[in-house]
Design a protein around this motif. Structure first.
Motif, mmCIF file in Angstrom:
data_model
loop_
_atom_site.group_PDB
_atom_site.id
_atom_site.type_symbol
_atom_site.label_atom_id
_atom_site.label_comp_id
_atom_site.label_asym_id
_atom_site.label_seq_id
_atom_site.Cartn_x
_atom_site.Cartn_y
_atom_site.Cartn_z
ATOM 1 N N VAL A 188 0.861 -1.182 0.000
ATOM 2 C CA VAL A 188 0.000 0.000 0.000
ATOM 3 C C VAL A 188 0.901 1.236 0.000
ATOM 4 O O VAL A 188 1.766 1.379 0.869
ATOM 5 N N ASP A 212 -8.221 0.460 1.701
ATOM 6 C CA ASP A 212 -7.353 -0.339 0.824
ATOM 7 C C ASP A 212 -6.691 -1.484 1.584
ATOM 8 O O ASP A 212 -6.527 -2.585 1.051
ATOM 9 N N HIS A 215 -9.170 -4.225 1.895
ATOM 10 C CA HIS A 215 -9.341 -4.938 0.624
ATOM 11 C C HIS A 215 -8.198 -5.931 0.427
ATOM 12 O O HIS A 215 -8.402 -7.064 -0.014
ATOM 13 N N ALA A 216 -6.976 -5.510 0.755
ATOM 14 C CA ALA A 216 -5.819 -6.398 0.616
ATOM 15 C C ALA A 216 -5.928 -7.608 1.528
ATOM 16 O O ALA A 216 -5.439 -8.694 1.199
ATOM 17 N N LYS A 223 -5.013 -6.643 -4.954
ATOM 18 C CA LYS A 223 -4.070 -6.027 -5.879
ATOM 19 C C LYS A 223 -2.642 -6.203 -5.341
ATOM 20 O O LYS A 223 -2.431 -6.387 -4.150
ATOM 21 N N TYR A 226 -1.535 -0.755 -3.997
ATOM 22 C CA TYR A 226 -2.644 0.174 -3.780
ATOM 23 C C TYR A 226 -2.067 1.582 -3.663
ATOM 24 O O TYR A 226 -0.959 1.762 -3.139
ATOM 25 N N ARG A 237 -1.578 7.282 -7.614
ATOM 26 C CA ARG A 237 -1.216 6.331 -8.661
ATOM 27 C C ARG A 237 -0.630 7.046 -9.878
ATOM 28 O O ARG A 237 0.347 6.584 -10.485
#
Length: 309
Positions: A188, A212, A215-216, A223, A226, A237
């Motif tokens: 991240v 995030d 989510h990980a 992903k 992040y 990003r």
């Protein structure tokens, strides 16, 4: 125990997770342990651990194992968030005084401390926790956009940037090496996050980072990277993508790499995948102008940018 770490712990608890956090100070450890007991673990449960000290590991792992057995839990994720940035603290102090940065490396002792906590500390904690990690568990390392954008603050932030670049490679190694064991590893890379240590430059909330991280941990297809938050008004990003390539300072004329194929500027003007920016400045997160060398190019998968000094 504060900032991104504490806010993420509280967020995960609100989602039904049991969260253990490491703390270095015994006074803080006692206070948090009492709070966790009184709230029936609705607050983070502390484990006393200095990530720079090998001698702390056995006791910390015994406490971890005891918690898991007592509460009939599995360790499903390790989030490596411990980190320091003394160079950044000095930069903020300098800018508050209205002074210019000096483009000077910090003392080697500071560099050693930064790398010991930000890099070796990640390895130390991960190595200790792997035997307890559940099958198909997760490792989430907290990096920074400075793991992509080296030199934006010149030498003044060199050691911190080096630590975050090292963490990029470390995370990639872990992800590939642990894949066959079913362990998924993510990085991240927050932007300028508003915390008590970053009040002057914060642009995004810690909640974006926490979402995030969850989510990980929870996604069946996390992903590899992040990018929560913004830097200088740009999505994190985007900034990291801009700094992805090697610079080419020897070109006679600016070049772009179009899907891996080098072409002279202007050949692809009819393509919607090319965006001429003319001059790209002001991306520096600390607010002063960054100059890019003439003839530099940036490579992306679907876009090309001209950068002029």
């Amino acid at each position: 125990s504060r900032g991104i770490g504490r806010d993420t712990a509280d967020y995960l608890i609100s989602k039904g997770y049991s969260v253990l956090v490491t703390v270095r100070k015994e006074s803080q450890y006692d206070e948090m342990k009492n709070a966790a007991k009184e709230s029936n673990n609705k607050t983070p449960y502390p484990i006393l651990l200095d990530v720079t000290q090998d001698k702390h590991i056995p006791t910390a792992m015994k406490e971890l194992q005891s918690f898991l057995e007592q509460h009939k839990k599995e360790l499903i994720a390790v989030v490596n968030n411990a980190g320091i940035n003394p160079e950044g603290d000095k930069i903020n102090e300098t800018l508050r005084k209205g002074e210019r940065l000096k483009n000077i490396l910090a003392e080697p002792s500071i560099g050693s401390r930064v790398l010991e906590i930000n890099v070796i500390g990640v390895g130390r904690v991960t190595k200790a926790c792997l035997p307890y990690l559940a099958k198909e568990g997760r490792i989430v390392n907290i990096g920074s956009y400075f793991g992509s954008a080296a030199g934006m603050v010149r030498l003044d932030l060199c050691y911190y940037e080096a630590s975050k670049f090292a963490l990029e490679g470390m995370t990639d190694n872990m992800r590939r090496s642990l894949r066959r064991k079913g362990v998924k590893v993510a990085l991240v890379k927050p932007g300028n996050i508003l915390t008590d240590m970053n009040e002057d430059r914060g642009e995004s909330t810690t909640l974006e980072v926490a979402v995030d991280i969850e989510h990980a941990i929870a996604s069946s297809t996390p992903k590899t990277r992040y990018y929560p938050g913004k830097v200088g008004g740009y999505q994190c990003r985007t900034l990291c993508m801009l700094f992805r390539p090697h610079w080419d300072n020897q070109s006679v004329c600016p070049r772009v790499y179009m899907l891996g194929s080098p072409t002279r500027w202007g050949t692809q003007l009819g393509s919607p995948m090319v965006f001429m920016l003319g001059s790209l400045t002001g991306l520096n997160p600390l607010g002063y102008t960054t100059w890019f060398p003439s003839g530099s190019y940036i490579r992306t998968y679907s876009m090309a940018y001209e950068i002029k000094g």
